[in-house]
Design an enzyme around this catalytic site. Sequence first.
Site, PDB file in Angstrom:
ATOM      1  N   ASP B 199       0.858  -1.179   0.000  1.00 19.37           N
ATOM      2  CA  ASP B 199       0.000   0.000   0.000  1.00 19.37           C
ATOM      3  C   ASP B 199       0.900   1.236   0.000  1.00 19.37           C
ATOM      4  OD1 ASP B 199      -3.107   0.582   0.670  1.00 19.37           O
ATOM      5  OD2 ASP B 199      -1.830   2.162   1.508  1.00 19.37           O
ATOM      6  N   HIS B 201       0.432   3.793   1.824  1.00 22.16           N
ATOM      7  CA  HIS B 201       0.377   4.503   3.106  1.00 22.16           C
ATOM      8  C   HIS B 201       1.124   3.805   4.237  1.00 22.16           C
ATOM      9  CE1 HIS B 201      -3.246   5.535   0.735  1.00 22.16           C
ATOM     10  NE2 HIS B 201      -2.890   6.750   1.112  1.00 22.16           N
ATOM     11  N   SER B 292      -4.845  11.264   2.459  1.00 20.14           N
ATOM     12  CA  SER B 292      -5.375   9.921   2.751  1.00 20.14           C
ATOM     13  C   SER B 292      -4.686   9.279   3.955  1.00 20.14           C
ATOM     14  CB  SER B 292      -5.222   9.027   1.516  1.00 20.14           C
ATOM     15  OG  SER B 292      -3.933   9.161   0.988  1.00 20.14           O
TER      16      SER B 292
END
Lengths: 473, 370
Positions: B199, B201, B292
């Site tokens: 991912d 993040h 995000s």
Amino acid sequence: MIFTSNIFLFLYLPLYLACYYLARPQWRSAIIVAGSYLFYAWWRPDFLFLFVAVTYWNYFFGDLINKHRDSDKKKAFRILCVGVSGNLAALGYFKYANFGADVLGAALESFGLNTFTLEHIILPLGISFYIFQAISYIVDIYRKEAEKANNFIDFAAFVALFPQLIAGPILHYRDVDKQLKKRNHSWDLFSLGVCRFMLGFIKKVLIADSLAPISEQFLSNPDVQMADAWFGSAVSLIQLYFDFSGYSDMAIGLGMMMGFKFTENFNQPFLAKSLSEFWRRWHLTLANFLMHYVYRPLVRTVKLSPDVALFCTMILSGIWHGASVSFVCFGLSFAILMVLERRFNLVTSPSSPYNAIRNIITVIFLLMIMPFFTTGSLSHSLAIYRGMSGLDGVGSLNAYVIGTSSMAMMFVACSVIWLVIAGWINVRFARTKGAYLMQNVAGWQAVLLWLGFALAVSKLAANSFSPFLYFQF
Amino acid sequence: MYPVMKNASRWNGYLFCGLLVVMMVYSIPQLVTFASTEEETLSLYLDGQLSRKFEQRFDGDLPFKTKSISFWSDIRYVLFNEGESGVVVGRDDWLYSNEELLIPNKLDEVLSGHLAKIKSINDELKLAGRDLIIVPVPLKAAIYPEHLKRPLDARLSGLYQKFLDDLKNSNIKAVPLDLTFNDYKAKNKSGAPLYLARDTHWSPAGANLAAQAVAQMFPDLVEGKRYQSATHDTTDYQGDLTNFVLAGNWLAGSIRAPEVVPVYETVPIVDENSPDALFGDVEQSIDLVGTSYSEIEAWNFRGFLQQSLARDVTSFSLKEKGPFVSMSEYMESELSASDSASVIWEFPVRVLLMPDERVESWQEALKNQF
């Protein structure tokens, strides 16, 4: 509609061919007109009215010129001028009004005068091509190089013929008038058309569209370093070639499927040994049009010197490609270099012996001119030239690998190998029959072609379509 | 004589006609079905929308579309061990966003441009009497370079420190997360990773550490409201970068596998015996503006920040817009008139690598017309 779309390949083309071949021969021109109008209207039906109006305008003026060309030459000439002016006015409004307004606005602004804005005018698809084609009709009638069309349907079929409607090859009426009246349909010609269409499809979908991400990466960032600038410029040029020559192959192939034989548009342009020769190998139908309707009249009728006429013609060629200063510079660069080639006796022709060093020098000059074309912006082009010169550093190609993909880079290698092999065969066997790898598509060549076509169809299904670059013009 | 095809076997024509007939039999019912379900066709037709709508449906329903996508992705993965454009496949089933690794040619100019914008935001907030605290989120590739297949470019490994120095020189407050993250990594070799492998993040562990670092760096921000974060469950989280690896599961099974992420919940601790429990002072909230990294609940950054700062945190975070858009929309929102004396700005450092303006070429504009 676009040839390399699923809808064209799997719905429009089978339906069209079914209607075409099931119709009686005398109805086929009407089928061409109806099918081509449907093809054109798929993009924007409202612009079909303009298209029909241009068609009727030229048919009407063709008739008028034909009536007077023998009895009153001067009147015929005046009618021709009105006819051509109408065509150029339409082209000027739709293609150049925005550019003109920008230039005028900037000029007024520099004098501190109130400037104005013009609402953005949408460029109708293919207008530069079908207007040129229509002009060629009335000029040819005036010059008695062609007879007037038998009826409106035949003439409309000539202008609208969908395989070449949006991006050429630019046809002359005199080249197809007999074919419009009578043409041979055979399985041999149809099969050849199929193979030519598949070859074009492969060039566009498998090669040009695979290079597009690299070209976009290059063109989206004006701050490039030397290696990136040269590589990006080369890839953009190769993409443009595969895109446009792929379109031309498809157009010629589709024409053959309907019994037509169109003029060729490309002849191995990267084998050119001079820039003058390049224009005898690249977009041949445009070059012929300009030679026939601009350059020669300027030399013979207006009595300009050949060099000045060449300057005017090449600048017009630049402006034809796009309404911006950058495209003017594109034409101007060719003009300067081609005049120099004339002065130093460096002009070559496609039939003159191959010379690798002069070929490489020509390609380097092409790469240097192309940023004017591929960016369409003067400031962006200048930034690329700065990058090419190495003033911003040497650079690496990492941005292309990380920003696009290794697979795109593999397709760059494939496209170069394709060009080298095609060029080598052409040079090696130029004087014999086998100057083309797929001269006779049967056996292993057919297998290779179908394999490439299957790969291209699956790539199209996976990624959906992208328009041909010359749709811009 | 042009070098072109001169003859072709008739079998090419027969085969092509066969293909067209098969596809026509498939396509006509599609057209009929579409025609019978559409309304307001004339107005849609006239501006070209109807044909586009049909074309999109036709393309989407092609029977070999899914197989074709898998086929090309498989080739890409097998030959080059790469996914779709946008992802960089690393070692040990790690994926990286290519935005973290693409260095603009004029990096210094790009950085100066971004810094100028940050300075102007800082000045604007100062005028409103508010303090800006930037929390630069380090590049995943800089914290975990060992999973990359190529060594990390020195300009990228030094980017974070350069950014901190620039902020310091401009008197803008910042939390040096790279030190905290690297320190954690060194001390907890088998600890929870600070970023998800597949991912873009950070993980909840990374978000938690970042929140603690904010409190340590700015103890003045800490107040007295007690929060507790607890995990009672885990979830299978499908990393956003796996969307860029479309190769079949038989090839790329492990690289597309979801990751197990603990689900955190942060709740205030209410001491019923305290006299302040019901009618105590209202704690002042602090504003968090972010991307995000703050917006996605799975990371629980807001919750961890509440716990570390012992106060309410009001989050104004937007996904897929970047920190500058988030901040600009925050400043235009009603929230910007809140009482929060400080504004915490979560700022992914990879944004610094993106040039301010991207040129849209005529080739791209042409694509958008169809």
